[in-house]
Scaffold this motif. Structure first.
Motif, PDB file in Angstrom:
ATOM      1  N   ALA A   1       0.787  -1.240   0.281  1.00  0.00           N
ATOM      2  CA  ALA A   1      -0.064  -0.089  -0.017  1.00  0.00           C
ATOM      3  C   ALA A   1       0.771   1.260   0.149  1.00  0.00           C
ATOM      4  O   ALA A   1       0.444   2.106  -0.876  1.00  0.00           O
ATOM      5  N   LEU A   2       1.929   1.374   0.782  1.00  0.00           N
ATOM      6  CA  LEU A   2       2.733   2.411   1.042  1.00  0.00           C
ATOM      7  C   LEU A   2       3.570   2.547  -0.328  1.00  0.00           C
ATOM      8  O   LEU A   2       3.835   3.630  -0.499  1.00  0.00           O
ATOM      9  N   ARG A   3       3.762   1.608  -1.058  1.00  0.00           N
ATOM     10  CA  ARG A   3       4.375   1.680  -2.483  1.00  0.00           C
ATOM     11  C   ARG A   3       3.594   2.195  -3.517  1.00  0.00           C
ATOM     12  O   ARG A   3       4.099   2.495  -4.612  1.00  0.00           O
ATOM     13  N   ASN A   4       2.635   2.092  -3.185  1.00  0.00           N
ATOM     14  CA  ASN A   4       1.306   2.618  -4.344  1.00  0.00           C
ATOM     15  C   ASN A   4       1.158   3.899  -4.125  1.00  0.00           C
ATOM     16  O   ASN A   4       0.331   4.551  -3.417  1.00  0.00           O
TER      17      ASN A   4
ATOM     18  N   SER B   1      -4.757   6.495  -2.036  1.00  0.00           N
ATOM     19  CA  SER B   1      -5.125   7.842  -1.223  1.00  0.00           C
ATOM     20  C   SER B   1      -4.483   7.832   0.381  1.00  0.00           C
ATOM     21  O   SER B   1      -3.900   8.908   0.454  1.00  0.00           O
ATOM     22  N   HIS B   2      -4.456   6.861   1.084  1.00  0.00           N
ATOM     23  CA  HIS B   2      -3.850   7.138   2.232  1.00  0.00           C
ATOM     24  C   HIS B   2      -2.308   7.273   2.163  1.00  0.00           C
ATOM     25  O   HIS B   2      -1.756   7.976   2.863  1.00  0.00           O
ATOM     26  N   THR B   3      -1.535   6.829   1.144  1.00  0.00           N
ATOM     27  CA  THR B   3      -0.231   6.980   0.805  1.00  0.00           C
ATOM     28  C   THR B   3       0.034   8.267   0.360  1.00  0.00           C
ATOM     29  O   THR B   3       0.987   8.919   0.936  1.00  0.00           O
ATOM     30  N   LYS B   4      -1.065   8.903  -0.508  1.00  0.00           N
ATOM     31  CA  LYS B   4      -0.696  10.140  -0.934  1.00  0.00           C
ATOM     32  C   LYS B   4      -0.685  11.111   0.048  1.00  0.00           C
ATOM     33  O   LYS B   4      -0.067  12.137   0.379  1.00  0.00           O
TER      34      LYS B   4
ATOM     35  N   LYS C   1       9.627   6.782   3.029  1.00  0.00           N
ATOM     36  CA  LYS C   1      10.609   5.641   2.753  1.00  0.00           C
ATOM     37  C   LYS C   1      10.963   4.858   4.150  1.00  0.00           C
ATOM     38  O   LYS C   1      11.430   3.860   4.038  1.00  0.00           O
ATOM     39  N   GLN C   2      11.258   5.730   5.015  1.00  0.00           N
ATOM     40  CA  GLN C   2      11.806   4.989   6.528  1.00  0.00           C
ATOM     41  C   GLN C   2      10.464   4.292   6.856  1.00  0.00           C
ATOM     42  O   GLN C   2      10.930   3.293   7.538  1.00  0.00           O
ATOM     43  N   VAL C   3       9.343   4.509   6.841  1.00  0.00           N
ATOM     44  CA  VAL C   3       8.402   3.712   7.314  1.00  0.00           C
ATOM     45  C   VAL C   3       8.358   2.406   6.650  1.00  0.00           C
ATOM     46  O   VAL C   3       8.143   1.374   7.191  1.00  0.00           O
ATOM     47  N   ILE C   4       8.377   2.521   5.255  1.00  0.00           N
ATOM     48  CA  ILE C   4       8.411   1.153   4.446  1.00  0.00           C
ATOM     49  C   ILE C   4       9.578   0.409   4.789  1.00  0.00           C
ATOM     50  O   ILE C   4       9.367  -0.800   5.113  1.00  0.00           O
ATOM     51  N   GLN C   5      10.717   1.264   5.032  1.00  0.00           N
ATOM     52  CA  GLN C   5      12.054   0.190   5.574  1.00  0.00           C
ATOM     53  C   GLN C   5      11.543  -0.604   6.893  1.00  0.00           C
ATOM     54  O   GLN C   5      11.956  -1.561   7.209  1.00  0.00           O
ATOM     55  N   TRP C   6      10.885   0.146   7.677  1.00  0.00           N
ATOM     56  CA  TRP C   6      10.574  -0.349   9.151  1.00  0.00           C
ATOM     57  C   TRP C   6       9.548  -1.486   9.034  1.00  0.00           C
ATOM     58  O   TRP C   6       9.803  -2.530   9.342  1.00  0.00           O
ATOM     59  N   PHE C   7       8.550  -1.174   7.853  1.00  0.00           N
ATOM     60  CA  PHE C   7       7.762  -2.512   7.769  1.00  0.00           C
ATOM     61  C   PHE C   7       8.502  -3.703   7.136  1.00  0.00           C
ATOM     62  O   PHE C   7       8.109  -4.863   7.439  1.00  0.00           O
ATOM     63  N   GLU C   8       9.717  -3.400   6.248  1.00  0.00           N
ATOM     64  CA  GLU C   8      10.559  -4.395   5.650  1.00  0.00           C
ATOM     65  C   GLU C   8      11.246  -5.120   6.871  1.00  0.00           C
ATOM     66  O   GLU C   8      11.189  -6.449   6.680  1.00  0.00           O
ATOM     67  N   GLN C   9      11.675  -4.396   7.839  1.00  0.00           N
ATOM     68  CA  GLN C   9      12.345  -4.891   8.781  1.00  0.00           C
ATOM     69  C   GLN C   9      11.360  -6.063   9.514  1.00  0.00           C
ATOM     70  O   GLN C   9      11.575  -7.024   9.887  1.00  0.00           O
ATOM     71  N   ALA C  10      10.045  -5.469   9.849  1.00  0.00           N
ATOM     72  CA  ALA C  10       9.091  -6.342  10.613  1.00  0.00           C
ATOM     73  C   ALA C  10       8.890  -7.436   9.964  1.00  0.00           C
ATOM     74  O   ALA C  10       8.654  -8.586  10.358  1.00  0.00           O
TER      75      ALA C  10
END
Length: 72
Positions: A37-40, A44-47, A59-68
């Protein structure tokens, strides 16, 4: 308005907020869904997130989700 005091400063701080304060079960499956969703950029939520907090924090939050997702 970007309020940098709102931003989580570390993975541990972010994870604690999601799992303890928000009571989210941060499973690998949940993390994968949030990453998608965050890469999309059309989501609308990502925007809204990007407009409010900026691309760097997104980008930082995406990295944290990747870590999780990796179970860390």
């Amino acid at each position: 308005m970007n309020d940098h005091n709102f931003y989580f400063q570390s993975y541990e701080e972010w994870r604690h907020a999601l799992t303890k304060r928000c009571n989210i079960d941060l499973t690998p499956d949940y993390a994968r869904k949030r990453i998608a969703a965050l890469r999309n950029s059309n989501d609308s939520h990502t925007k809204e997130f990007s407009a409010k907090y900026g691309q760097a924090y997104l980008k930082q939050v995406i990295q944290w989700f990747e870590q999780a997702e990796q179970g860390h």
